[in-house]
Design an enzyme around this catalytic site. Structure first.
Site, short mmCIF file in Angstrom:
data_model
loop_
_atom_site.label_atom_id
_atom_site.label_comp_id
_atom_site.label_asym_id
_atom_site.label_seq_id
_atom_site.Cartn_x
_atom_site.Cartn_y
_atom_site.Cartn_z
N ASP A 420 -3.98 -3.65 -4.86
CA ASP A 420 -4.06 -3.27 -3.45
C ASP A 420 -5.34 -2.58 -3.00
OD1 ASP A 420 -1.68 -4.41 -2.68
OD2 ASP A 420 -0.49 -2.63 -3.08
N TYR A 508 4.82 -3.28 2.30
CA TYR A 508 5.31 -2.14 1.53
C TYR A 508 4.73 -0.82 1.98
CZ TYR A 508 8.60 -3.23 -2.13
OH TYR A 508 9.75 -3.52 -2.80
#
Ligand SMILES: *[C@@H]1O[C@H](CO)[C@@H](O)[C@H](O)[C@H]1NC(C)=O
Ligand SMILES: *[C@@H]1O[C@H](CO)[C@@H](O)[C@H](O)[C@H]1NC(C)=O
Ligand SMILES: *[C@@H]1O[C@H](CO)[C@@H](O)[C@H](O)[C@H]1NC(C)=O
Ligand SMILES: *[C@@H]1O[C@H](CO)[C@@H](O)[C@H](O)[C@H]1NC(C)=O
Ligand SMILES: *[C@@H]1O[C@H](CO)[C@@H](O)[C@H](O)[C@H]1NC(C)=O
Ligand SMILES: *[C@@H]1O[C@H](CO)[C@@H](O)[C@H](O)[C@H]1NC(C)=O
Ligand SMILES: *[C@@H]1O[C@H](CO)[C@@H](O)[C@H](O)[C@H]1NC(C)=O
Ligand SMILES: *[C@@H]1O[C@H](CO)[C@@H](O)[C@H](O)[C@H]1NC(C)=O
Ligand SMILES: [Cu+2]
Length: 815
Positions: A420, A508
């Protein structure tokens, strides 16, 4: 001074959504020239509005003013930034001015940048050299000069590349030079592994989207009921998955893009259409769409699909846009069998005498604790110079990486091995909401960033929250209920200070807490929540997840976090030892004459000094329990015990993929639950923003930190901790994954460091004695000088609600 502020949702998947929305709204059938679309897109997307924040004041939204001495809580940006302060507004300004003056850098304004321009992707603080900083912190020298790290995308060069510069000294830079790391791929970094940016995505409409929508428009209409030329309230949004170069076998830039019905929440409404984009180089006219996936089948091109579709040689999909009822499962609105009475609110906490912590710019003090905090744009939350009762415990504690690796039959989710950092982790901490994310009495703290999504720095006002609360669990207690045992009770609640941030990365949300206890224990916690990623249900997906709704299946995935702990126990020359718990067969013949019981098994422990990095790399073994301790060899207590700090790992997870295959080389830190290395300035991070693409030749190869097998005895040590959890989604992950049961944490605890529990010095304890055994015996209740009046009650969330109505940028982008 007031200033304007925006939360600018700028993570990667969101760009696609805006793009799609616009493209679908701007009807291609109306014959609007592509250049016009490009201009409109540029206005919509690449020129963020309301971002001219240059002010210093960052007036807090304080929900609880009681007891608040404004000097004690000063969250403004410092005019005289310290060694650890993030770059300030004026510093960003002068760095930007400097960069534009350098002809060799050829920097283009971000609003005018193209893929083949040179433009700034990131500017952030470059942490100063540790040795110099320690001398300064110990009062021996002036503060080291402040420098910035600047990441440039050099599409203007004949062989395009990414360059990382050291620029400074601040406040007025006079030099820039390429950062030169040993033990890491040095400049240049291959252009194809750069993280995707708005500048790149703006170019796609000229090639790929037009092809997609013009050519496949009729298939999209017939299969999904979406009129791409005028979608009204039935539109598509996008999901994307960068493909790691290790899965291609060369440094190619490929991204899978999948489509979803655009409704709350789109990730739970995938449609069975995906495309593979080839985005090599700097010339967007060479970009193409090489594979199309439709109804569980793969086609070499859009033309292939069209041909097969038109001559009826493939089965055709018929999926309609979710009706209100069908999409309810994916919304977060109140529903179901409600058990609470209206006007019967949940409990909440209060600070009866006001705040017990102080904030001065980016430094926090709290009942013996002190630390600096910052939000690194690239790696996220970071603590520096963490001290307890004036003992430095850690020089740095910071998030390094967040990973989620998915498995699936369909290509989009199969190749979703997200590392990420590509979205810049700190930049993903957009906004915290009192009463939802943090208690109402929390103090909200800002963070400032400049990325390639804005022409100048912007402030996210509620990037962190800081609050004290009772965990509701005793920190310690004992009750001697009979006179023979003393007739006393003493106990104390575990009251803690929490520094929290939440990073929203696509679907998320990751919650990170740094928790400071009254007994010198520091706890670090990572928790995931948010929407799961789903696939269109098909039998081929069944081994990767459960069918959760008529059309969707939730794919199995593995979440992992990596943290850096630059631990310094009694100075920065430390040893790492394990206390190995073994079974010992002791002689029992003195106590038993029976030959069958002539020995007795019990456990004992051995101290094992780890002398090199490879020896110290720790993988959990259930058969060999261990304590992990750090200490200075010359710091012992009066009995000769090493005065240590212990790291305990409560969030371990086994990374089961084969070493060296697929995207695994980009996350070699995940091979160990904890690794200990000798600290080097050039081994600042275990990962990088290139890691999602770079597995074929990682820019940062963490394994290299270990493979030189340096000695770690009496050295400056860094512990790298990996936590994680496998997730096989289930129906109760709808609509979003709850946090319960998924708290992953590690602890730094004093271990023979203090002669006793330092919380004995807390007035928050209570002791109750009974002196005597008769009915008249007096009961003595000690609350150590603290009375029971409540002077301060937290304000309601009304102040926040008002603030957000006035300034929507507090939470939402687009304004
Ligand atoms: C500077 O960048 C522009 C593109 O933005 C390019 O056309 C030009 O050749 C570059 N100049 C130099 C000296 O490299
Ligand atoms: C980086 O530093 C090393 C060692 O000091 C030196 O040999 C090398 O030439 C440097 N590379 C660059 C690109 O400056
Ligand atoms: C698509 O782009 C890739 C990468 O640049 C290239 O190798 C391939 O030949 C292109 N395909 C087509 C059909 O143009
Ligand atoms: C349909 O078109 C494809 C591609 O040209 C061809 O291979 C296939 O044989 C055709 N099928 C029929 C039923 O005509
Ligand atoms: C641990 O120490 C004990 C006692 O000194 C010794 O007998 C034993 O062999 C050691 N075990 C290991 C695994 O080193
Ligand atoms: C411990 O003390 C000895 C003797 O003074 C010294 O040589 C050594 O460097 C010290 N070790 C550390 C880690 O400070
Ligand atoms: C690392 O160094 C230690 C000490 O020299 C040695 O015993 C060990 O075999 C080395 N490990 C590797 C994998 O080379
Ligand atoms: C009650 O306890 C406090 C604190 O331990 C002590 O100072 C005090 O003398 C005690 N009073 C009586 C009456 O025992
Ligand atoms: Cu999950």
């Amino acid at each position: 001074m007031t200033y304007r502020y925006r939360t600018g949702e700028k993570d990667y998947s969101e760009y696609w959504r805006f793009m799609a929305l616009l493209l679908l709204l701007i009807s291609l059938s109306l014959g609007i020239a592509l250049t016009v679309i490009a201009v409109l897109l540029a206005q919509e997307l690449s020129v963020p509005r309301n971002v001219t924040d240059m002010s210093i004041s960052t007036e807090p939204i304080v929900l609880s003013k009681c007891g608040l001495n404004l000097d004690d809580i000063d969250i403004s940006e410092s005019v005289n930034p310290t060694v650890f302060s993030d770059l300030t507004g004026p510093e960003f300004e002068s760095i930007n001015r400097y960069l534009f003056d350098q002809t060799d850098l050829n920097v283009t304004k971000i609003t005018e940048a193209r893929i083949d321009s040179s433009y700034v992707h990131l500017i952030e603080l470059l942490l100063p050299n540790k040795a110099e900083t320690l001398k300064h912190l110990d009062g021996k020298t002036d503060a080291p000069k402040r420098w910035a790290k600047v990441v440039l995308f050099r599409g203007d060069l004949s062989i395009p590349e990414v360059q990382e510069y050291k620029v400074g000294p601040l406040p007025t830079p006079t030099s820039h030079r390429l950062l030169n790391y040993t033990g890491r791929r040095i400049n240049p970094i291959p252009f194809n592994v750069r993280p995707p940016t708005l500048v790149e995505l703006l170019h796609l409409e000229k090639t790929i989207w037009v092809e997609l929508f013009t050519k496949l428009g009729f298939i999209i209409y017939e299969s999904f009921g979406i009129l791409v030329t005028d979608c009204k309230d039935k539109c598509l949004s996008f999901s994307s998955a960068p493909v790691s170069t290790s899965n291609i076998g060369s440094i190619k830039r490929q991204i899978w893009v999948g489509f979803n019905f655009q409704t709350e929440y789109y990730k739970l409404h995938p449609i069975d259409l995906q495309v593979l984009l080839q985005l090599d180089g700097t010339d967007p006219s060479k970009f193409n769409m090489s594979t199309v996936w439709y109804n569980q089948q793969s086609f070499k091109s859009a033309d292939d699909l069209i041909q097969m579709y038109s001559n009826d040689s493939i089965s055709k999909l018929k999926t309609s846009f979710p009706s209100n009822q069908e999409k309810e499962f994916s919304t977060m609105t109140l529903r179901g069998d409600i058990l609470e009475k209206e006007s019967h609110r949940a409990p909440r906490q209060l600070e009866p005498d006001g705040k017990r912590y102080t904030v001065k710019h980016q430094k926090v003090g709290y009942l013996g604790w002190s630390f600096h905090y910052r939000m690194s744009t690239s790696t996220g939350p970071m603590l520096l110079d963490v001290q307890y009762r004036k003992n430095r415990i850690a020089y740095e504690i910071s998030l390094q990486e967040i990973v989620v690796f998915y498995s699936a039959s369909n290509p989009l989710n199969r190749f979703s091995d997200f590392v990420d950092s590509l979205v810049l982790l700190g930049y993903a901490a957009k906004a915290l909401v009192p009463g939802g994310d943090c208690p109402q009495h929390a103090t909200f703290l800002p963070a400032r960033h400049q990325t390639s999504s804005e022409p100048t720095s912007i402030v996210y006002k509620n990037a962190f929250c800081l609050f004290e609360q009772s965990t509701g669990v005793p920190l310690r207690r004992h009750h001697s209920y009979t006179s023979s045992h003393g007739s006393f009770y003493s106990g104390m609640m575990d009251d803690v200070l929490i520094l929290r941030t939440i990073l929203t990365i696509g679907n998320y949300d990751y919650i990170f807490d740094f928790i400071f206890h009254q007994n010198g224990v520091l706890e670090v916690k990572g928790i995931s929540t948010g929407y799961i990623i789903t696939s269109v249900y098909s039998p081929a997906e069944e081994k990767y997840g459960f069918r959760l709704q008529e059309r969707v299946l939730g794919n199995i995935h593995h979440h992992m976090f990596n943290f850096k702990i630059d631990i310094d126990v009694s100075g920065n020359e430390n040893r790492f030892e394990t206390l190995d718990i073994n079974v010992y067969e002791a002689d029992n013949t003195d106590w038993s004459t029976n030959p069958e019981t002539s020995t007795y098994h019990q456990i004992m422990f051995n101290r094992t000094l780890k002398s090199t990095e490879l020896e110290a790399a720790y993988t959990f073994n259930f058969d060999a329990p261990k304590y992990l301790i750090f200490h200075n060899e010359n710091s012992t207590d009066k009995y000769g015990n090493p005065r240590a700090y212990r790291i305990s790992l409560l969030g371990m997870s086994k990374q089961t993929l084969p070493i060296g295959r697929g995207a695994e080389p980009s996350i070699s830190w995940s091979r160990y639950q904890m690794a200990v290395t000798k600290r080097h300035e050039h081994e600042q991070s275990s990962s990088s923003m290139y890691a999602v693409f770079d597995a074929l030749d990682p820019v940062v190869n963490f394994q290299d930190f270990l493979d030189d097998n340096e000695t770690i005895v009496d050295q400056d040590l860094v512990a790298w901790i990996t936590m994680g959890v496998h997730h096989i989604p289930h129906t109760e992950d709808l609509p979003v994954t709850p946090t319960t049961g998924g708290h992953l944490s590690f602890f730094l605890s004093p271990y023979n460091y203090f002669p006793e529990d330092p919380s004995m010095a807390s007035r928050s304890a209570v002791r109750i004695d009974l002196s005597g055994t008769s009915a008249e015996s007096p009961v003595n209740i000690s609350r150590y000088g603290l009375d029971t009046d409540i002077r301060c009650v937290p304000e309601s969330t009304d102040a926040y609600d008002e603030a957000i109505r006035e300034d929507k940028n507090l939470l939402f982008s687009d304004f």
